[in-house]
Design a protein around this motif. Structure first.
Motif, PDB file in Angstrom:
ATOM      1  N   HIS A  18       0.827  -1.201   0.000  1.00 33.39           N
ATOM      2  CA  HIS A  18       0.000   0.000   0.000  1.00 33.39           C
ATOM      3  C   HIS A  18       0.868   1.261   0.000  1.00 33.39           C
ATOM      4  O   HIS A  18       0.552   2.233  -0.701  1.00 33.39           O
ATOM      5  CB  HIS A  18      -0.931  -0.009   1.212  1.00 33.39           C
ATOM      6  CG  HIS A  18      -1.944  -1.102   1.187  1.00 33.39           C
ATOM      7  ND1 HIS A  18      -2.928  -1.182   0.233  1.00 33.39           N
ATOM      8  CD2 HIS A  18      -2.116  -2.185   1.997  1.00 33.39           C
ATOM      9  CE1 HIS A  18      -3.684  -2.248   0.443  1.00 33.39           C
ATOM     10  NE2 HIS A  18      -3.207  -2.871   1.515  1.00 33.39           N
ATOM     11  N   THR A  21       2.234   1.805  -3.382  1.00 32.58           N
ATOM     12  CA  THR A  21       1.202   2.239  -4.318  1.00 32.58           C
ATOM     13  C   THR A  21       0.810   3.696  -4.105  1.00 32.58           C
ATOM     14  O   THR A  21       0.636   4.457  -5.068  1.00 32.58           O
ATOM     15  CB  THR A  21      -0.043   1.344  -4.171  1.00 32.58           C
ATOM     16  OG1 THR A  21       0.327  -0.027  -4.385  1.00 32.58           O
ATOM     17  CG2 THR A  21      -1.138   1.737  -5.150  1.00 32.58           C
ATOM     18  N   LEU A  22       0.676   4.101  -2.846  1.00 34.81           N
ATOM     19  CA  LEU A  22       0.130   5.418  -2.525  1.00 34.81           C
ATOM     20  C   LEU A  22       1.173   6.525  -2.473  1.00 34.81           C
ATOM     21  O   LEU A  22       0.851   7.696  -2.722  1.00 34.81           O
ATOM     22  CB  LEU A  22      -0.593   5.351  -1.165  1.00 34.81           C
ATOM     23  CG  LEU A  22      -1.843   4.469  -1.120  1.00 34.81           C
ATOM     24  CD1 LEU A  22      -2.289   4.271   0.323  1.00 34.81           C
ATOM     25  CD2 LEU A  22      -2.967   5.067  -1.942  1.00 34.81           C
ATOM     26  N   ASN A 183      -8.956  -1.947   0.932  1.00 39.90           N
ATOM     27  CA  ASN A 183      -8.871  -1.567  -0.475  1.00 39.90           C
ATOM     28  C   ASN A 183     -10.048  -0.703  -0.902  1.00 39.90           C
ATOM     29  O   ASN A 183      -9.905   0.208  -1.727  1.00 39.90           O
ATOM     30  CB  ASN A 183      -8.785  -2.812  -1.359  1.00 39.90           C
ATOM     31  CG  ASN A 183      -7.369  -3.349  -1.461  1.00 39.90           C
ATOM     32  OD1 ASN A 183      -6.462  -2.850  -0.815  1.00 39.90           O
ATOM     33  ND2 ASN A 183      -7.178  -4.380  -2.268  1.00 39.90           N
ATOM     34  N   TYR A 187      -8.880   2.856  -2.202  1.00 34.27           N
ATOM     35  CA  TYR A 187      -8.848   2.946  -3.667  1.00 34.27           C
ATOM     36  C   TYR A 187     -10.220   2.986  -4.319  1.00 34.27           C
ATOM     37  O   TYR A 187     -10.501   3.850  -5.147  1.00 34.27           O
ATOM     38  CB  TYR A 187      -8.065   1.764  -4.252  1.00 34.27           C
ATOM     39  CG  TYR A 187      -6.738   1.508  -3.589  1.00 34.27           C
ATOM     40  CD1 TYR A 187      -5.654   2.362  -3.788  1.00 34.27           C
ATOM     41  CD2 TYR A 187      -6.545   0.403  -2.759  1.00 34.27           C
ATOM     42  CE1 TYR A 187      -4.425   2.122  -3.187  1.00 34.27           C
ATOM     43  CE2 TYR A 187      -5.324   0.154  -2.148  1.00 34.27           C
ATOM     44  CZ  TYR A 187      -4.270   1.017  -2.359  1.00 34.27           C
ATOM     45  OH  TYR A 187      -3.068   0.782  -1.759  1.00 34.27           O
ATOM     46  N   GLN A 188     -11.074   2.038  -3.966  1.00 36.69           N
ATOM     47  CA  GLN A 188     -12.303   1.847  -4.729  1.00 36.69           C
ATOM     48  C   GLN A 188     -13.230   3.049  -4.643  1.00 36.69           C
ATOM     49  O   GLN A 188     -13.845   3.435  -5.650  1.00 36.69           O
ATOM     50  CB  GLN A 188     -13.038   0.584  -4.273  1.00 36.69           C
ATOM     51  CG  GLN A 188     -14.307   0.326  -5.070  1.00 36.69           C
ATOM     52  CD  GLN A 188     -14.834  -1.086  -4.913  1.00 36.69           C
ATOM     53  OE1 GLN A 188     -15.047  -1.796  -5.890  1.00 36.69           O
ATOM     54  NE2 GLN A 188     -15.039  -1.503  -3.677  1.00 36.69           N
ATOM     55  N   GLN A 190     -12.538   6.182  -4.457  1.00 42.41           N
ATOM     56  CA  GLN A 190     -12.073   7.247  -5.340  1.00 42.41           C
ATOM     57  C   GLN A 190     -12.336   6.921  -6.804  1.00 42.41           C
ATOM     58  O   GLN A 190     -12.740   7.793  -7.584  1.00 42.41           O
ATOM     59  CB  GLN A 190     -10.579   7.494  -5.110  1.00 42.41           C
ATOM     60  CG  GLN A 190     -10.239   8.157  -3.785  1.00 42.41           C
ATOM     61  CD  GLN A 190     -10.315   7.212  -2.591  1.00 42.41           C
ATOM     62  OE1 GLN A 190     -10.428   5.993  -2.754  1.00 42.41           O
ATOM     63  NE2 GLN A 190     -10.251   7.762  -1.392  1.00 42.41           N
ATOM     64  N   VAL A 191     -12.095   5.656  -7.180  1.00 42.86           N
ATOM     65  CA  VAL A 191     -12.320   5.246  -8.569  1.00 42.86           C
ATOM     66  C   VAL A 191     -13.796   5.359  -8.927  1.00 42.86           C
ATOM     67  O   VAL A 191     -14.170   5.894  -9.986  1.00 42.86           O
ATOM     68  CB  VAL A 191     -11.810   3.814  -8.800  1.00 42.86           C
ATOM     69  CG1 VAL A 191     -12.266   3.300 -10.166  1.00 42.86           C
ATOM     70  CG2 VAL A 191     -10.299   3.757  -8.695  1.00 42.86           C
TER      71      VAL A 191
END
Length: 364
Positions: A18, A21-22, A183, A187-188, A190-191
Protein backbone atom coordinates in the motif's frame (compact mmCIF):
# COMPACT_ATOMS: atom_id res chain seq x y z
CA UNK A 1 11.95 -17.61 -20.84
CA UNK A 2 12.13 -18.75 -17.19
CA UNK A 3 10.76 -16.28 -14.68
CA UNK A 4 13.35 -13.65 -13.77
CA UNK A 5 14.51 -13.61 -10.15
CA UNK A 6 13.97 -9.93 -9.37
CA UNK A 7 16.78 -7.93 -7.81
CA UNK A 8 14.55 -5.03 -6.82
CA UNK A 9 15.28 -3.84 -3.28
CA UNK A 10 13.73 -1.04 -1.26
CA UNK A 11 14.12 0.45 2.20
CA UNK A 12 12.22 -1.03 5.18
CA UNK A 13 9.55 1.69 5.09
CA UNK A 14 8.58 0.75 1.54
CA UNK A 15 8.25 -2.99 2.12
CA UNK A 16 4.50 -2.61 2.09
CA UNK A 17 2.36 -2.79 -1.02
CA UNK A 18 0.00 0.00 0.00
CA UNK A 19 2.83 2.41 0.79
CA UNK A 20 4.50 1.56 -2.55
CA UNK A 21 1.20 2.24 -4.32
CA UNK A 22 0.13 5.42 -2.53
CA UNK A 23 3.43 7.21 -1.96
CA UNK A 24 4.55 8.01 -5.56
CA UNK A 25 1.42 9.98 -6.59
CA UNK A 26 1.77 12.09 -3.44
CA UNK A 27 5.37 13.20 -4.03
CA UNK A 28 5.99 12.88 -7.75
CA UNK A 29 5.93 16.21 -9.55
CA UNK A 30 5.14 16.71 -13.21
CA UNK A 31 8.41 17.41 -15.03
CA UNK A 32 9.07 20.65 -16.86
CA UNK A 33 8.36 19.32 -20.32
CA UNK A 34 5.83 20.69 -22.76
CA UNK A 35 4.69 17.92 -25.09
CA UNK A 36 2.86 18.82 -28.24
CA UNK A 37 -0.89 18.27 -27.87
CA UNK A 38 -2.50 16.41 -30.78
CA UNK A 39 -6.25 16.01 -31.24
CA UNK A 40 -7.14 12.73 -32.93
CA UNK A 41 -10.62 12.34 -34.38
CA UNK A 42 -12.07 8.84 -34.06
CA UNK A 43 -14.24 7.13 -36.69
CA UNK A 44 -17.33 7.39 -34.46
CA UNK A 45 -17.11 11.16 -34.07
CA UNK A 46 -15.23 11.36 -30.79
CA UNK A 47 -11.81 12.86 -30.01
CA UNK A 48 -8.67 11.68 -28.23
CA UNK A 49 -5.93 13.85 -26.76
CA UNK A 50 -2.35 12.77 -27.50
CA UNK A 51 0.84 14.24 -26.05
CA UNK A 52 3.96 13.94 -28.21
CA UNK A 53 7.48 14.62 -27.00
CA UNK A 54 9.60 14.59 -30.15
CA UNK A 55 12.96 15.53 -31.61
CA UNK A 56 14.08 15.77 -35.21
CA UNK A 57 15.26 12.48 -36.69
CA UNK A 58 14.25 10.06 -33.92
CA UNK A 59 13.82 6.50 -35.24
CA UNK A 60 11.89 5.02 -32.32
CA UNK A 61 8.58 5.96 -30.76
CA UNK A 62 7.43 4.74 -27.34
CA UNK A 63 3.64 4.82 -26.94
CA UNK A 64 2.48 4.77 -23.32
CA UNK A 65 -1.06 3.88 -22.21
CA UNK A 66 -2.18 4.91 -18.72
CA UNK A 67 -4.18 2.97 -16.14
CA UNK A 68 -7.61 3.11 -14.56
CA UNK A 69 -8.88 6.68 -14.10
CA UNK A 70 -5.53 8.22 -14.91
CA UNK A 71 -4.66 10.35 -17.95
CA UNK A 72 -1.95 11.06 -20.50
CA UNK A 73 -0.34 13.92 -18.57
CA UNK A 74 -0.02 12.08 -15.27
CA UNK A 75 3.26 12.96 -13.54
CA UNK A 76 4.63 9.41 -13.55
CA UNK A 77 4.06 8.97 -17.28
CA UNK A 78 5.63 12.30 -18.18
CA UNK A 79 8.60 11.69 -15.88
CA UNK A 80 9.22 8.36 -17.59
CA UNK A 81 8.71 10.03 -20.98
CA UNK A 82 11.31 12.66 -20.13
CA UNK A 83 13.91 10.00 -19.32
CA UNK A 84 13.09 8.13 -22.51
CA UNK A 85 13.44 11.34 -24.50
CA UNK A 86 16.87 11.94 -22.97
CA UNK A 87 17.89 8.53 -24.34
CA UNK A 88 16.85 9.40 -27.90
CA UNK A 89 13.28 8.10 -28.00
CA UNK A 90 10.25 10.08 -29.05
CA UNK A 91 7.39 9.46 -26.67
CA UNK A 92 3.62 9.60 -26.96
CA UNK A 93 1.21 9.48 -24.06
CA UNK A 94 -2.53 9.74 -24.55
CA UNK A 95 -5.75 10.01 -22.59
CA UNK A 96 -8.33 7.30 -23.06
CA UNK A 97 -11.96 8.23 -23.54
CA UNK A 98 -13.45 10.16 -20.61
CA UNK A 99 -9.96 10.72 -19.17
CA UNK A 100 -9.26 14.15 -20.69
CA UNK A 101 -10.26 17.44 -19.12
CA UNK A 102 -12.99 17.73 -21.73
CA UNK A 103 -15.87 15.28 -21.53
CA UNK A 104 -15.84 13.14 -24.66
CA UNK A 105 -18.67 13.30 -27.16
CA UNK A 106 -19.88 9.70 -27.11
CA UNK A 107 -21.15 7.39 -24.34
CA UNK A 108 -18.00 5.27 -24.42
CA UNK A 109 -15.59 5.02 -21.55
CA UNK A 110 -12.83 2.38 -21.78
CA UNK A 111 -12.63 -1.28 -20.82
CA UNK A 112 -9.91 -3.92 -20.67
CA UNK A 113 -10.55 -5.52 -24.05
CA UNK A 114 -11.55 -2.47 -26.11
CA UNK A 115 -8.31 -1.64 -27.94
CA UNK A 116 -9.66 0.08 -31.04
CA UNK A 117 -8.57 3.53 -29.87
CA UNK A 118 -5.08 2.25 -29.08
CA UNK A 119 -4.91 0.66 -32.51
CA UNK A 120 -5.82 3.96 -34.16
CA UNK A 121 -3.24 5.83 -32.07
CA UNK A 122 -0.51 3.38 -33.10
CA UNK A 123 -1.43 3.32 -36.78
CA UNK A 124 -1.71 7.08 -37.17
CA UNK A 125 1.28 8.13 -35.05
CA UNK A 126 3.84 5.51 -36.12
CA UNK A 127 4.09 6.60 -39.76
CA UNK A 128 7.29 8.62 -39.35
CA UNK A 129 9.17 6.04 -37.28
CA UNK A 130 11.12 2.90 -38.02
CA UNK A 131 10.02 1.13 -34.85
CA UNK A 132 7.53 1.39 -32.00
CA UNK A 133 7.64 0.06 -28.45
CA UNK A 134 4.43 -0.12 -26.42
CA UNK A 135 4.28 0.51 -22.68
CA UNK A 136 1.13 -0.25 -20.69
CA UNK A 137 0.47 0.83 -17.11
CA UNK A 138 -2.07 -1.13 -15.03
CA UNK A 139 -5.35 -1.44 -17.03
CA UNK A 140 -3.56 0.19 -19.95
CA UNK A 141 -1.31 -2.87 -19.91
CA UNK A 142 -4.33 -5.16 -20.11
CA UNK A 143 -5.64 -3.24 -23.13
CA UNK A 144 -2.20 -3.30 -24.77
CA UNK A 145 -1.78 -7.05 -24.23
CA UNK A 146 -5.26 -7.71 -25.63
CA UNK A 147 -4.45 -5.68 -28.73
CA UNK A 148 -1.20 -7.53 -29.44
CA UNK A 149 -2.58 -10.97 -28.63
CA UNK A 150 -5.95 -10.77 -30.31
CA UNK A 151 -4.57 -8.90 -33.33
CA UNK A 152 -1.42 -11.02 -33.49
CA UNK A 153 -1.44 -11.44 -37.26
CA UNK A 154 -2.77 -7.94 -37.95
CA UNK A 155 -1.05 -5.66 -35.45
CA UNK A 156 1.17 -2.86 -36.69
CA UNK A 157 4.42 -4.35 -38.09
CA UNK A 158 6.51 -1.50 -36.69
CA UNK A 159 5.91 -2.70 -33.14
CA UNK A 160 9.11 -4.33 -31.88
CA UNK A 161 8.30 -4.96 -28.22
CA UNK A 162 5.92 -4.39 -25.32
CA UNK A 163 6.56 -3.56 -21.66
CA UNK A 164 3.77 -3.97 -19.09
CA UNK A 165 3.86 -2.55 -15.57
CA UNK A 166 1.49 -3.87 -12.90
CA UNK A 167 -1.05 -5.01 -15.49
CA UNK A 168 -4.07 -6.99 -14.18
CA UNK A 169 -4.05 -9.43 -17.08
CA UNK A 170 -6.93 -11.32 -15.47
CA UNK A 171 -9.60 -8.98 -14.08
CA UNK A 172 -11.43 -11.20 -11.57
CA UNK A 173 -8.60 -10.96 -9.05
CA UNK A 174 -8.77 -7.16 -9.19
CA UNK A 175 -12.43 -7.24 -8.21
CA UNK A 176 -11.81 -9.79 -5.48
CA UNK A 177 -9.16 -7.47 -4.03
CA UNK A 178 -11.69 -4.65 -3.84
CA UNK A 179 -13.87 -6.68 -1.47
CA UNK A 180 -11.49 -5.94 1.38
CA UNK A 181 -12.48 -2.97 3.54
CA UNK A 182 -8.99 -1.48 3.33
CA UNK A 183 -8.87 -1.57 -0.48
CA UNK A 184 -12.38 -0.18 -0.68
CA UNK A 185 -11.43 2.70 1.61
CA UNK A 186 -8.06 3.46 0.01
CA UNK A 187 -8.85 2.95 -3.67
CA UNK A 188 -12.30 1.85 -4.73
CA UNK A 189 -14.24 4.82 -3.37
CA UNK A 190 -12.07 7.25 -5.34
CA UNK A 191 -12.32 5.25 -8.57
CA UNK A 192 -16.10 4.90 -8.31
CA UNK A 193 -16.61 8.59 -7.51
CA UNK A 194 -14.45 9.58 -10.48
CA UNK A 195 -16.38 7.34 -12.87
CA UNK A 196 -19.77 8.47 -11.53
CA UNK A 197 -18.86 12.16 -11.86
CA UNK A 198 -18.00 11.58 -15.51
CA UNK A 199 -21.19 9.60 -16.11
CA UNK A 200 -23.35 12.34 -14.59
CA UNK A 201 -21.66 14.99 -16.74
CA UNK A 202 -22.24 12.90 -19.85
CA UNK A 203 -25.92 12.43 -19.05
CA UNK A 204 -26.45 16.12 -19.82
CA UNK A 205 -25.78 15.65 -23.53
CA UNK A 206 -25.22 11.95 -24.30
CA UNK A 207 -27.91 9.28 -24.71
CA UNK A 208 -26.84 5.95 -23.22
CA UNK A 209 -29.71 3.96 -24.70
CA UNK A 210 -32.31 1.67 -23.20
CA UNK A 211 -29.79 -0.87 -21.93
CA UNK A 212 -28.40 1.51 -19.32
CA UNK A 213 -30.49 2.56 -16.31
CA UNK A 214 -29.03 5.90 -15.14
CA UNK A 215 -30.50 5.58 -11.63
CA UNK A 216 -28.87 2.21 -11.04
CA UNK A 217 -25.55 3.53 -12.29
CA UNK A 218 -25.72 6.62 -10.06
CA UNK A 219 -26.38 4.41 -7.03
CA UNK A 220 -23.35 2.20 -7.72
CA UNK A 221 -20.83 1.96 -4.89
CA UNK A 222 -18.31 -0.53 -6.29
CA UNK A 223 -16.40 -1.00 -9.53
CA UNK A 224 -18.27 -4.27 -9.95
CA UNK A 225 -21.60 -2.41 -9.90
CA UNK A 226 -20.30 0.17 -12.38
CA UNK A 227 -19.42 -2.67 -14.73
CA UNK A 228 -22.70 -4.49 -14.08
CA UNK A 229 -24.96 -1.50 -14.72
CA UNK A 230 -22.92 0.54 -17.22
CA UNK A 231 -19.98 -1.08 -18.99
CA UNK A 232 -21.45 -4.54 -19.52
CA UNK A 233 -24.78 -3.44 -21.07
CA UNK A 234 -23.07 -0.72 -23.13
CA UNK A 235 -20.68 -3.21 -24.70
CA UNK A 236 -23.09 -6.11 -25.12
CA UNK A 237 -22.01 -8.31 -22.21
CA UNK A 238 -24.54 -10.23 -20.13
CA UNK A 239 -23.02 -9.20 -16.82
CA UNK A 240 -19.92 -7.78 -15.17
CA UNK A 241 -18.59 -11.31 -14.72
CA UNK A 242 -19.16 -12.03 -18.41
CA UNK A 243 -17.22 -8.87 -19.28
CA UNK A 244 -14.29 -9.81 -17.02
CA UNK A 245 -14.14 -13.30 -18.50
CA UNK A 246 -14.09 -11.85 -22.00
CA UNK A 247 -11.53 -9.14 -21.17
CA UNK A 248 -8.84 -11.45 -19.80
CA UNK A 249 -5.58 -11.11 -21.74
CA UNK A 250 -3.99 -14.26 -20.30
CA UNK A 251 -5.26 -16.66 -23.02
CA UNK A 252 -3.74 -14.42 -25.71
CA UNK A 253 -0.27 -13.77 -24.27
CA UNK A 254 1.35 -16.69 -26.07
CA UNK A 255 0.10 -15.31 -29.40
CA UNK A 256 1.76 -11.91 -28.99
CA UNK A 257 4.21 -11.72 -31.91
CA UNK A 258 6.85 -9.47 -30.29
CA UNK A 259 9.01 -9.69 -27.15
CA UNK A 260 6.97 -9.00 -24.02
CA UNK A 261 8.21 -7.92 -20.57
CA UNK A 262 5.81 -8.14 -17.63
CA UNK A 263 6.84 -6.49 -14.35
CA UNK A 264 4.71 -7.05 -11.26
CA UNK A 265 5.07 -7.29 -7.48
CA UNK A 266 4.00 -9.90 -4.96
CA UNK A 267 2.59 -7.21 -2.69
CA UNK A 268 0.49 -5.53 -5.39
CA UNK A 269 -2.82 -4.77 -3.63
CA UNK A 270 -4.84 -5.55 -6.77
CA UNK A 271 -3.17 -8.54 -8.44
CA UNK A 272 -3.43 -12.10 -7.12
CA UNK A 273 -0.13 -13.85 -7.76
CA UNK A 274 -2.01 -16.94 -8.90
CA UNK A 275 -3.31 -14.95 -11.87
CA UNK A 276 0.17 -14.11 -13.21
CA UNK A 277 1.30 -16.06 -16.31
CA UNK A 278 4.18 -18.03 -14.78
CA UNK A 279 3.63 -21.11 -16.96
CA UNK A 280 3.23 -19.06 -20.13
CA UNK A 281 6.49 -17.24 -19.45
CA UNK A 282 8.37 -20.51 -18.86
CA UNK A 283 7.04 -21.99 -22.08
CA UNK A 284 7.77 -19.07 -24.45
CA UNK A 285 11.18 -17.58 -25.17
CA UNK A 286 9.82 -14.14 -26.01
CA UNK A 287 7.95 -13.57 -22.73
CA UNK A 288 9.83 -12.18 -19.73
CA UNK A 289 8.09 -12.22 -16.33
CA UNK A 290 9.64 -10.45 -13.35
CA UNK A 291 7.77 -10.56 -10.05
CA UNK A 292 9.49 -8.59 -7.30
CA UNK A 293 8.89 -9.25 -3.62
CA UNK A 294 7.92 -5.60 -3.14
CA UNK A 295 6.80 -2.81 -5.44
CA UNK A 296 3.06 -2.49 -4.89
CA UNK A 297 0.99 -1.30 -7.82
CA UNK A 298 3.10 0.83 -10.16
CA UNK A 299 5.40 1.75 -7.28
CA UNK A 300 8.90 0.25 -7.42
CA UNK A 301 10.25 3.27 -5.56
CA UNK A 302 13.90 4.05 -6.08
CA UNK A 303 16.47 4.71 -3.40
CA UNK A 304 17.85 8.22 -2.99
CA UNK A 305 21.18 7.34 -4.59
CA UNK A 306 19.47 5.88 -7.67
CA UNK A 307 18.66 8.07 -10.65
CA UNK A 308 15.90 5.90 -12.17
CA UNK A 309 12.94 3.96 -10.86
CA UNK A 310 13.20 0.19 -11.12
CA UNK A 311 10.66 -0.12 -13.93
CA UNK A 312 12.55 2.50 -15.94
CA UNK A 313 15.78 0.54 -15.59
CA UNK A 314 14.04 -2.70 -16.56
CA UNK A 315 12.58 -1.00 -19.62
CA UNK A 316 16.00 0.17 -20.82
CA UNK A 317 17.47 -3.30 -20.34
CA UNK A 318 14.55 -4.78 -22.30
CA UNK A 319 14.79 -2.13 -25.04
CA UNK A 320 18.50 -2.85 -25.45
CA UNK A 321 17.81 -6.56 -25.92
CA UNK A 322 15.05 -6.18 -28.48
CA UNK A 323 17.06 -3.47 -30.24
CA UNK A 324 19.96 -5.85 -30.84
CA UNK A 325 22.26 -4.07 -28.40
CA UNK A 326 22.90 -7.17 -26.33
CA UNK A 327 26.61 -6.53 -25.94
CA UNK A 328 25.96 -3.14 -24.43
CA UNK A 329 23.14 -4.34 -22.21
CA UNK A 330 25.06 -7.30 -20.84
CA UNK A 331 28.31 -5.48 -20.24
CA UNK A 332 26.87 -2.51 -18.41
CA UNK A 333 24.04 -0.03 -18.37
CA UNK A 334 25.95 3.10 -19.25
CA UNK A 335 23.21 5.55 -18.36
CA UNK A 336 23.04 4.24 -14.79
CA UNK A 337 26.61 3.99 -13.50
CA UNK A 338 25.52 4.31 -9.89
CA UNK A 339 22.83 1.65 -10.30
CA UNK A 340 24.89 -0.85 -12.26
CA UNK A 341 25.01 -3.50 -9.56
CA UNK A 342 21.31 -4.26 -9.82
CA UNK A 343 20.54 -3.12 -13.35
CA UNK A 344 20.39 -6.59 -14.94
CA UNK A 345 18.42 -9.76 -14.22
CA UNK A 346 19.92 -12.45 -12.02
CA UNK A 347 22.26 -14.55 -14.19
CA UNK A 348 21.13 -17.81 -12.62
CA UNK A 349 17.53 -17.29 -13.63
CA UNK A 350 18.07 -15.59 -16.98
CA UNK A 351 19.47 -18.21 -19.38
CA UNK A 352 19.47 -15.65 -22.20
CA UNK A 353 22.01 -13.58 -20.30
CA UNK A 354 24.12 -16.64 -19.47
CA UNK A 355 23.97 -17.85 -23.06
CA UNK A 356 24.97 -14.46 -24.49
CA UNK A 357 27.83 -14.14 -22.00
CA UNK A 358 29.20 -17.58 -22.84
CA UNK A 359 29.04 -16.90 -26.57
CA UNK A 360 30.90 -13.62 -26.07
CA UNK A 361 33.55 -15.38 -24.01
CA UNK A 362 34.13 -18.06 -26.67
CA UNK A 363 34.43 -15.36 -29.32
CA UNK A 364 37.07 -13.36 -27.42
Amino acid sequence: MPVIDSDYRCGPFFRNGHIQTLYPPLVRKRPEIRPETITLNTPDGDQLELFLNSRHGARSLVIMTHGLESHGKEAGLLSFAQKLHARGYDTLTWSMRSCSKKVNRTPWFYIGCDYQDLKQVIDTQSRNYAEVILVGFSLGGTITANYLGREATRCNPKIKGCFLLSAPLELHSFHESMRSRLNHFLYQRQVVNSLLNKFIKKLEFVAFGNNVDPDRVKNARTVDEIEEFLFAPMHGYQSAAHYRDSASAVPYLSQIPVPLYILSAKDDPFIDQRSLPYDTAREHDHIYLEVARHGGHMGFIKKKRESHHWYERRFFWFANRIGGKKGVALKSVDFLDRDRAVALPNTETDPARSRDASVAKRGS
